[in-house]
Design an enzyme around this catalytic site. Sequence first.
Site, PDB file in Angstrom:
ATOM      1  N   ASP A   1     -57.045 -54.324  17.421  1.00 15.84           N
ATOM      2  CA  ASP A   1     -57.269 -55.840  17.983  1.00 15.84           C
ATOM      3  C   ASP A   1     -56.894 -55.709  19.757  1.00 15.84           C
ATOM      4  O   ASP A   1     -56.580 -54.767  20.125  1.00 15.84           O
ATOM      5  CB  ASP A   1     -56.654 -56.835  17.350  1.00 15.84           C
ATOM      6  CG  ASP A   1     -54.966 -56.493  17.276  1.00 15.84           C
ATOM      7  OD1 ASP A   1     -54.523 -55.620  17.966  1.00 15.84           O
ATOM      8  OD2 ASP A   1     -54.526 -57.099  16.390  1.00 15.84           O
ATOM      9  N   GLN A   2     -56.817 -56.663  20.229  1.00  8.29           N
ATOM     10  CA  GLN A   2     -56.593 -56.775  21.615  1.00  8.29           C
ATOM     11  C   GLN A   2     -55.055 -56.535  21.674  1.00  8.29           C
ATOM     12  O   GLN A   2     -54.771 -56.065  22.997  1.00  8.29           O
ATOM     13  CB  GLN A   2     -56.758 -58.287  22.114  1.00  8.29           C
ATOM     14  CG  GLN A   2     -56.781 -58.466  23.751  1.00  8.29           C
ATOM     15  CD  GLN A   2     -57.086 -59.863  24.007  1.00  8.29           C
ATOM     16  OE1 GLN A   2     -57.160 -60.611  23.382  1.00  8.29           O
ATOM     17  NE2 GLN A   2     -57.142 -60.073  25.322  1.00  8.29           N
TER      18      GLN A   2
END
Length: 138
Positions: A20-21
């Site tokens: 994810d980010q």
Amino acid sequence: METCTFKHTARVEVRYAETDQMGIVHHSVYAVWFEQARTEYFREAGASYADMEAEGFSSPVLELNVQFKAPTHYGEFVDIETTMIRVDKLRIRFEYRASVNGKLCTTGHTLHCMLKNGRPTRELPASFAKFEFVSEEK
């Protein structure tokens, strides 16, 4: 319950697309990794899914549980130890322990039933004869 004496450890390399980010493996990826580990488990035991399906069997997932202990990151190698447990005559559970460099990161399990030609069955595929189970009862 009975535990299968055969265990297998699958190795997965974390891909960038699985993060994810924050650079941490997204929680949805663990279901895919557990399936990969389960598929390797059967293949390494000489009881592939393809063989089961050729006999008319399937084993749908009834339940998925994941417990996160520590994050995994892009570029790491995750070792997923898989164990099979016969819960009762209709259900099988796979337990997973995912670790990086020996550090436990994630545990989980999937619960399955056995179907033959689309109907629930207590019958097991012929390839299951390769598995030895020991009772956990005292």
